[in-house]
Design a protein around this motif. Structure first.
Motif, PDB file in Angstrom:
ATOM      1  N   ASP A  85       0.703  -1.154  -0.043  1.00 23.74           N
ATOM      2  CA  ASP A  85       0.298  -0.061  -0.170  1.00 23.74           C
ATOM      3  C   ASP A  85       0.895   1.161  -0.035  1.00 23.74           C
ATOM      4  O   ASP A  85       0.323   2.360   0.370  1.00 23.74           O
ATOM      5  N   VAL A  86       2.150   1.080  -0.168  1.00 22.01           N
ATOM      6  CA  VAL A  86       3.086   2.341  -0.253  1.00 22.01           C
ATOM      7  C   VAL A  86       3.656   2.465  -1.589  1.00 22.01           C
ATOM      8  O   VAL A  86       3.988   1.478  -2.194  1.00 22.01           O
ATOM      9  N   SER A  87       3.873   3.646  -2.083  1.00 20.71           N
ATOM     10  CA  SER A  87       4.108   4.204  -3.257  1.00 20.71           C
ATOM     11  C   SER A  87       5.364   5.343  -3.060  1.00 20.71           C
ATOM     12  O   SER A  87       4.961   6.229  -2.189  1.00 20.71           O
ATOM     13  N   ILE A  88       6.460   5.201  -3.733  1.00 20.42           N
ATOM     14  CA  ILE A  88       7.340   6.249  -3.704  1.00 20.42           C
ATOM     15  C   ILE A  88       7.721   6.487  -4.930  1.00 20.42           C
ATOM     16  O   ILE A  88       7.963   5.673  -6.213  1.00 20.42           O
ATOM     17  N   GLU A  89       7.861   7.870  -5.339  1.00 21.83           N
ATOM     18  CA  GLU A  89       8.002   8.506  -6.596  1.00 21.83           C
ATOM     19  C   GLU A  89       9.133   9.584  -6.421  1.00 21.83           C
ATOM     20  O   GLU A  89       9.017  10.260  -5.579  1.00 21.83           O
ATOM     21  N   LEU A  90       9.993   9.644  -7.533  1.00 19.27           N
ATOM     22  CA  LEU A  90      10.911  10.874  -7.573  1.00 19.27           C
ATOM     23  C   LEU A  90      10.893  11.268  -9.067  1.00 19.27           C
ATOM     24  O   LEU A  90      10.981  10.645  -9.993  1.00 19.27           O
ATOM     25  N   HIS A  91      10.419  12.570  -8.859  1.00 19.29           N
ATOM     26  CA  HIS A  91      10.171  13.148 -10.238  1.00 19.29           C
ATOM     27  C   HIS A  91      10.342  14.768 -10.182  1.00 19.29           C
ATOM     28  O   HIS A  91      10.197  15.514  -9.266  1.00 19.29           O
ATOM     29  N   GLU A  92      11.399  15.047 -11.136  1.00 16.76           N
ATOM     30  CA  GLU A  92      11.839  16.516 -11.096  1.00 16.76           C
ATOM     31  C   GLU A  92      12.450  17.120  -9.885  1.00 16.76           C
ATOM     32  O   GLU A  92      11.887  17.982  -9.200  1.00 16.76           O
ATOM     33  N   GLY A  93      13.038  16.313  -8.986  1.00 15.63           N
ATOM     34  CA  GLY A  93      13.716  16.701  -8.032  1.00 15.63           C
ATOM     35  C   GLY A  93      12.777  16.505  -6.799  1.00 15.63           C
ATOM     36  O   GLY A  93      13.370  16.915  -5.798  1.00 15.63           O
ATOM     37  N   ALA A 129      11.634  18.282  -1.532  1.00 17.52           N
ATOM     38  CA  ALA A 129      12.171  18.722  -2.849  1.00 17.52           C
ATOM     39  C   ALA A 129      13.889  18.370  -2.311  1.00 17.52           C
ATOM     40  O   ALA A 129      14.399  18.755  -1.094  1.00 17.52           O
ATOM     41  N   LEU A 130      14.529  17.641  -3.185  1.00 10.81           N
ATOM     42  CA  LEU A 130      15.908  17.164  -2.997  1.00 10.81           C
ATOM     43  C   LEU A 130      17.034  18.188  -3.174  1.00 10.81           C
ATOM     44  O   LEU A 130      16.731  19.163  -4.121  1.00 10.81           O
ATOM     45  N   PRO A 131      17.889  18.399  -2.397  1.00  5.68           N
ATOM     46  CA  PRO A 131      18.979  19.320  -2.534  1.00  5.68           C
ATOM     47  C   PRO A 131      20.027  19.191  -3.594  1.00  5.68           C
ATOM     48  O   PRO A 131      20.864  19.644  -4.119  1.00  5.68           O
ATOM     49  N   PHE A 132      19.669  17.841  -4.521  1.00  3.17           N
ATOM     50  CA  PHE A 132      20.594  17.568  -5.918  1.00  3.17           C
ATOM     51  C   PHE A 132      19.611  16.602  -6.675  1.00  3.17           C
ATOM     52  O   PHE A 132      18.488  16.120  -6.125  1.00  3.17           O
ATOM     53  N   ASP A 133      20.108  16.569  -7.786  1.00  2.00           N
ATOM     54  CA  ASP A 133      19.589  15.816  -8.629  1.00  2.00           C
ATOM     55  C   ASP A 133      19.850  14.215  -8.684  1.00  2.00           C
ATOM     56  O   ASP A 133      21.064  13.960  -8.773  1.00  2.00           O
ATOM     57  N   ALA A 134      18.843  13.408  -8.045  1.00  2.71           N
ATOM     58  CA  ALA A 134      19.129  12.225  -7.914  1.00  2.71           C
ATOM     59  C   ALA A 134      18.593  11.251  -9.127  1.00  2.71           C
ATOM     60  O   ALA A 134      17.506  11.652  -9.728  1.00  2.71           O
TER      61      ALA A 134
END
Length: 169
Positions: A85-93, A129-134
């Motif tokens: 039931d958990v989703s993780i998304e990384l999009h545009e930082g 918001a991430l401090p670097f592009d991952a």
């Protein structure tokens, strides 16, 4: 000692609160919610609802975010949630954590009178918001006993290549 930034022996100096991107982001979000909700703290306009419950019906999980030389480590508490039931998304930082929790109580049971209902159901949602592009392909996550652990590695540093510059004239 005034004017110094506290440090931990053997570790790099701690980021100043006014330069830490996560603290800055949190303060900005707090100001936004204060403006929208009429200057009161989160949850206050709705009486006795827990502070984790927002006006939109979205639950805000408790998280820890730590920056290491290798990247970021995010730990989120999601009690009563299953990994499916958990989703993780990384999009545009922006890292988005989302989880669904369904209600366990049955309203149609006529023989039960509920006196206290504190266990919540709904959608857990947090964004950072991430401090670097991952690189999303290198992010790792594991879920154990209601605790989500996410490791976001820093991108490989691109070393500038030396180049000989010709002098004209």
């Amino acid at each position: 000692m005034s004017g110094t930034t506290p440090t931990n022996p053997g570790q790099a100096p701690m980021a100043r609160p006014d330069t830490d991107p996560f603290t800055s982001l949190r303060r900005g979000m707090d100001r936004l919610f204060d403006q929208v909700l009429g200057g009161s703290s989160w949850g206050a306009p709705w009486g006795n609802l827990p502070a984790a419950f927002t006006a939109t019906g979205v639950l805000s999980p408790k998280v820890d975010v730590a920056e290491t030389p290798a990247g970021l480590e995010v730990t989120a508490e999601l009690p009563g949630i299953e990994a499916k039931d958990v989703s993780i998304e990384l999009h545009e930082g922006v890292l988005t954590l989302r989880a669904e929790r369904s209600a366990e109580r049955k309203e149609e049971d006529k023989d039960k009178r509920w006196h206290i209902v504190e266990r919540q159901s709904g959608t857990y949602l947090r964004r950072f918001a991430l401090p670097f592009d991952a690189d999303p392909d290198k992010v790792e996550a594991r879920f154990d006993k209601g605790v989500l652990h996410i490791v976001i590695p820093r991108p490989a540093e691109q070393k500038p290549q030396a180049r000989r510059i010709e002098i004209k004239g």
